[in-house]
Write an enzyme that holds these catalytic residues in place. Structure first.
Site, PDB file in Angstrom:
ATOM      1  N   HIS A 153       8.867   1.942  -3.728  1.00  0.00           N
ATOM      2  CA  HIS A 153       8.016   0.935  -2.933  1.00  0.00           C
ATOM      3  C   HIS A 153       6.582   2.019  -3.100  1.00  0.00           C
ATOM      4  O   HIS A 153       5.305   1.275  -3.246  1.00  0.00           O
ATOM      5  CB  HIS A 153       8.100   1.081  -1.628  1.00  0.00           C
ATOM      6  CG  HIS A 153       8.988  -0.044  -0.781  1.00  0.00           C
ATOM      7  ND1 HIS A 153       8.519  -1.252  -1.047  1.00  0.00           N
ATOM      8  CD2 HIS A 153      10.360   0.076  -0.465  1.00  0.00           C
ATOM      9  CE1 HIS A 153       9.381  -2.103  -0.569  1.00  0.00           C
ATOM     10  NE2 HIS A 153      10.553  -1.259  -0.301  1.00  0.00           N
TER      11      HIS A 153
ATOM     12  N   THR B  38       7.639   3.366   8.249  1.00  0.00           N
ATOM     13  CA  THR B  38       8.442   3.645   9.731  1.00  0.00           C
ATOM     14  C   THR B  38       9.662   4.031   9.465  1.00  0.00           C
ATOM     15  O   THR B  38      10.151   4.323  10.389  1.00  0.00           O
ATOM     16  CB  THR B  38       8.541   2.223  10.428  1.00  0.00           C
ATOM     17  OG1 THR B  38       9.232   1.370   9.522  1.00  0.00           O
ATOM     18  CG2 THR B  38       7.065   1.467  10.688  1.00  0.00           C
TER      19      THR B  38
ATOM     20  N   ARG C  21      14.897  -8.482   0.363  1.00  0.00           N
ATOM     21  CA  ARG C  21      14.440  -8.502  -0.940  1.00  0.00           C
ATOM     22  C   ARG C  21      13.681  -9.770  -1.299  1.00  0.00           C
ATOM     23  O   ARG C  21      13.709 -10.407  -2.323  1.00  0.00           O
ATOM     24  CB  ARG C  21      15.645  -8.306  -1.726  1.00  0.00           C
ATOM     25  CG  ARG C  21      16.505  -7.123  -1.606  1.00  0.00           C
ATOM     26  CD  ARG C  21      15.706  -5.901  -1.954  1.00  0.00           C
ATOM     27  NE  ARG C  21      15.272  -5.714  -3.253  1.00  0.00           N
ATOM     28  CZ  ARG C  21      14.544  -4.558  -3.491  1.00  0.00           C
ATOM     29  NH1 ARG C  21      14.062  -3.766  -2.457  1.00  0.00           N
ATOM     30  NH2 ARG C  21      14.084  -4.565  -4.868  1.00  0.00           N
TER      31      ARG C  21
ATOM     32  N   GLY D 199      10.314 -10.410  -1.036  1.00  0.00           N
ATOM     33  CA  GLY D 199       8.928 -10.122  -1.453  1.00  0.00           C
ATOM     34  C   GLY D 199       8.162  -9.667  -0.456  1.00  0.00           C
ATOM     35  O   GLY D 199       6.703  -9.776  -0.659  1.00  0.00           O
ATOM     36  N   LYS D 200       8.428  -9.230   0.646  1.00  0.00           N
ATOM     37  CA  LYS D 200       7.578  -9.174   1.940  1.00  0.00           C
ATOM     38  C   LYS D 200       6.636  -7.865   1.678  1.00  0.00           C
ATOM     39  O   LYS D 200       5.393  -8.062   1.641  1.00  0.00           O
ATOM     40  CB  LYS D 200       8.310  -8.685   3.073  1.00  0.00           C
ATOM     41  CG  LYS D 200       9.415 -10.021   3.601  1.00  0.00           C
ATOM     42  CD  LYS D 200      10.189  -9.352   4.809  1.00  0.00           C
ATOM     43  CE  LYS D 200      10.855  -8.175   4.634  1.00  0.00           C
ATOM     44  NZ  LYS D 200      12.215  -8.345   3.909  1.00  0.00           N
ATOM     45  N   SER D 201       6.982  -6.961   1.062  1.00  0.00           N
ATOM     46  CA  SER D 201       6.337  -5.635   0.857  1.00  0.00           C
ATOM     47  C   SER D 201       5.412  -5.721  -0.303  1.00  0.00           C
ATOM     48  O   SER D 201       4.361  -5.304  -0.142  1.00  0.00           O
ATOM     49  CB  SER D 201       7.291  -4.440   0.652  1.00  0.00           C
ATOM     50  OG  SER D 201       8.077  -4.009   1.841  1.00  0.00           O
TER      51      SER D 201
END
Length: 172
Positions: free
Chosen positions: A52, A35, A12, A14-16
């Site tokens: 997402h 994936t 959580r 903030g990567k995506s």
């Protein structure tokens, strides 16, 4: 333009979101590689997947859990303008029944292909080893392999970023 960009960090962080924001500049021909293999009995994960999807461009194509990501991308027509792969830990989890050497070799093969691709590729990783050593042997193995694959990805990437609390720190 960078060929492979690695974005990693804890859960959580903030990567995506950062990966999607970066890829938006590549237009509507981006391919998002999910994936994760859907599990109809996991409502919480289905909700995460839904959230997402809502965050990314509706015109982007999505590949769901291809066995060979690089080959699935090479087979696409037209070729993408860029690719987001989310995430390395889910890729690993889907293949966790394989031995360590096979997993590492398979990921190295993917990295070879991503680096040779005519479009940029963002790989989202996961820093899962920041907590105490897990008691369970399988969890320790997973943590260690995720770390090894993350190190190898960062080493081969032209850019590497760490996300913490929604903030990005350039690693290279």
């Amino acid at each position: 333009m960078a060929n492979v960009i690695f974005i990693t960090g804890p859960t959580r962080s903030g990567k995506s979101r950062r990966a999607v924001e970066t890829a938006q500049a590549w237009g509507d021909d981006v391919v998002f590689v999910a994936t994760y293999r859907s599990d109809p009995d996991d409502a919480e994960m289905a909700d995460r997947v839904r959230r997402h999807r809502a965050e990314r461009n509706a015109k982007w194509r999505t590949l769901e859990a291809p066995a060979d990501i690089a080959q699935a991308l090479a087979d696409l027509r037209p070729a993408p303008s860029g690719v987001v792969i989310d995430s390395l830990a889910l890729w690993l989890g889907d293949r966790f029944d394989q031995d360590d050497a096979s997993l590492i070799a398979a990921w190295e093969h993917q990295l070879d292909r991503f680096n040779a691709a005519p479009y940029p590729v963002i790989i989202v990783g996961d820093e899962i080893g920041w907590a105490p050593v897990p008691i369970d042997r399988a969890l320790r193995r997973f943590r260690d392999l995720a770390g090894i694959l993350g190190q190898r990805t960062a080493a081969r990437a032209s850019e590497a970023w760490l996300m913490v609390a929604g903030c990005s720190v350039r690693l290279k």
